[in-house]
Write an enzyme that holds these catalytic residues in place. Sequence first.
Site, PDB file in Angstrom:
ATOM      1  N   HIS A  69       3.561  -5.664  -1.886  1.00  0.00           N
ATOM      2  CA  HIS A  69       3.237  -5.728  -0.460  1.00  0.00           C
ATOM      3  C   HIS A  69       2.266  -4.626  -0.062  1.00  0.00           C
ATOM      4  CE1 HIS A  69       5.872  -8.795   1.545  1.00  0.00           C
ATOM      5  NE2 HIS A  69       6.349  -8.820   0.312  1.00  0.00           N
ATOM      6  N   VAL A  73      -1.790  -5.739   1.207  1.00  0.00           N
ATOM      7  CA  VAL A  73      -2.074  -5.653   2.639  1.00  0.00           C
ATOM      8  C   VAL A  73      -3.294  -4.797   2.925  1.00  0.00           C
ATOM      9  CG1 VAL A  73      -1.171  -4.993   4.899  1.00  0.00           C
ATOM     10  CG2 VAL A  73       0.302  -6.129   3.245  1.00  0.00           C
TER      11      VAL A  73
END
Length: 320
Positions: A69, A73
Amino acid sequence: MSRRMKLACLQLLMVAFQATLITMSYAGLQYNFYSSSCPNAEQTVRNVVYKMIDADPTMPAAFIRLLFHDCFVMGCDASILLDPTKANGQPEKTAIPLRGYDAVNKIKAAVEAVCPGKVSCADILAFAARDSVARSAGFSFPVPSGRRDGNVSSAFAVFSGVPSPFFDAQQLVDSFAAKGLTADDLVALSAAHSIGTARCSGFTNRLYPTVDPALDAAYAAELRGACPEGGPDRAVNNSPVAPDTLSNQYYRNALDGRVLFTSDAALLTRGDTAAKVRESAADPTAWMARFAASMVRMAAIGVLTGAEGEVRKLCNATNA
């Protein structure tokens, strides 16, 4: 082939693979980056991570997911770890609930006790994910370091950066390509779904109103029992087999129609990804090499190096 011969072949393959990795360059990162400034950095991280995993075998999934993650991102800059502040009430961690934040803070504290102000939180995330692979799957690999920590974190960037569990094959390939990764990386890294859990809301689209025909019927019935329509959003193991062991079992699950997400099943709907699924299901040693190489490539996405960013004193807050 005997077990001893298989282990010998695996060791030879991993030695050759590691030698290849060390000769490659990754976005300004370096192997053994802390050899002078904090020679015990990686060992300190490893010691703490291993103790955490021994106490809680579900932690590898948490560390690997945090790295994924973070990198997808805003690049691998530890922006996923920043807490809300008055100036920024919606950092990345407010978008999707993840585990492992307190664990990373404890690792950082251990490293700070050895080498204050030297090791970035971004590198700690990369080391912790690598060490999670070693403890769960039984193989390790070198990870280049030298990442710096970012100062910007936005919840709004999460939804455009992280691939959705509802993506089809082309959407998945495109989302990985946007980060400089290939379809092979997509398939290799998808094996992280051999561990960890998922909420019912992430896959009940395959159960109701009718069962996705790609799902094994008996498995679909089990999932309907765990996730009744309109029921609570329970956590379900990603893998129905050895759910705390990272392995190529994921690919056998996929071929048997026993994976949770639309995105998992989608790998079998495209020729190149389906071929890699079959190869990885049949050859665990080759999958290990692919997974390690893809982890290293993923951990180099959008990194900050040199004078960029900072080395945080605390992983959940910027120094300013």
